[in-house]
Design an enzyme around this catalytic site. Sequence first.
Site, mmCIF file in Angstrom:
data_model
loop_
_atom_site.group_PDB
_atom_site.id
_atom_site.type_symbol
_atom_site.label_atom_id
_atom_site.label_comp_id
_atom_site.label_asym_id
_atom_site.label_seq_id
_atom_site.Cartn_x
_atom_site.Cartn_y
_atom_site.Cartn_z
ATOM 1 N N GLY A 280 0.990 -1.600 0.027
ATOM 2 C CA GLY A 280 0.105 -0.014 -0.009
ATOM 3 C C GLY A 280 0.853 1.572 0.200
ATOM 4 C CD GLN B 36 3.764 5.786 3.321
ATOM 5 O OE1 GLN B 36 2.546 5.306 2.329
ATOM 6 N NE2 GLN B 36 4.313 4.725 3.054
ATOM 7 C CB CYS C 152 5.556 1.964 7.833
ATOM 8 S SG CYS C 152 4.701 3.092 7.350
ATOM 9 C CG LEU C 153 6.909 1.199 1.756
ATOM 10 C CD1 LEU C 153 6.196 1.580 -0.009
ATOM 11 C CD2 LEU C 153 7.811 -0.070 1.433
ATOM 12 C CG HIS D 157 -0.206 1.005 7.710
ATOM 13 N ND1 HIS D 157 0.423 1.012 8.503
ATOM 14 C CD2 HIS D 157 0.274 1.681 6.517
ATOM 15 C CE1 HIS D 157 2.094 1.229 8.147
ATOM 16 N NE2 HIS D 157 1.424 2.041 6.990
ATOM 17 C CD GLU D 158 -1.150 1.961 2.830
ATOM 18 O OE1 GLU D 158 -0.746 3.488 3.287
ATOM 19 O OE2 GLU D 158 -0.149 0.953 2.963
ATOM 20 C CG HIS E 226 0.629 6.275 6.187
ATOM 21 N ND1 HIS E 226 1.652 7.725 7.211
ATOM 22 C CD2 HIS E 226 0.506 4.995 5.571
ATOM 23 C CE1 HIS E 226 2.428 6.344 6.386
ATOM 24 N NE2 HIS E 226 2.180 5.166 5.893
#
Length: 168
Positions: A46, A51, A92-93, A134-135, A138
């Site tokens: 995702g 991000q 997480c990226l 999670h997204e 963000h």
Amino acid sequence: MALLPILEFPDPRLRTVAKPVANVDDDIRKLVDDMFETMYEAPGIGLAASQVNVHKQVIVIDVSEERNEPLVFINPKIEVLDANLFDYEEGCLSIPGFYESVSRPEHVRVTALNRDGTEFTIEPEGLLAVCIQHEMDHLQGKLFVDYISNMKRQRIRKKLEKQHKAKA
Ligand code: GNR
Ligand code: NI
């Protein structure tokens, strides 16, 4: 298409609250396409626009094994259908190399706009439910490390700051 640089914790820009998209136009579709390219290349399941330093409510996800089920969520709204908590080891990226268990509601309903600007609703459980939550965090400037102890979060922050200094 273009690969977009991904902000890393503790970059304060990750704390920006994203604004709703007024119009799903070609500029938004280009952002979506660049986000997919960036997510698949990373690789991740995702990516939120926050991000890549675009503070608009845009999310891309693909939790399929084959990496061929792209999902787009613009201006997503979430309701909890089953407040039973589901634990998952999240990564997480924007926090590369660190994984911690996070508890989230296991069954949610999400209504959003797709790439064409058409509204749709899904009721995911399991990994897709985890990923969407999670997204959506963000988009509110929230990261999975906000759910763990201050001590663990500080340890991760120090390690990443050290790596960032070594690279700069
Ligand atoms: O690639 C990712 N994997 C992942 C694993 C467990 C829970 C959430 C995620 S999302 C993450 C990509 C990312 O950082 N999205 O914001
Ligand atoms: Ni993330």
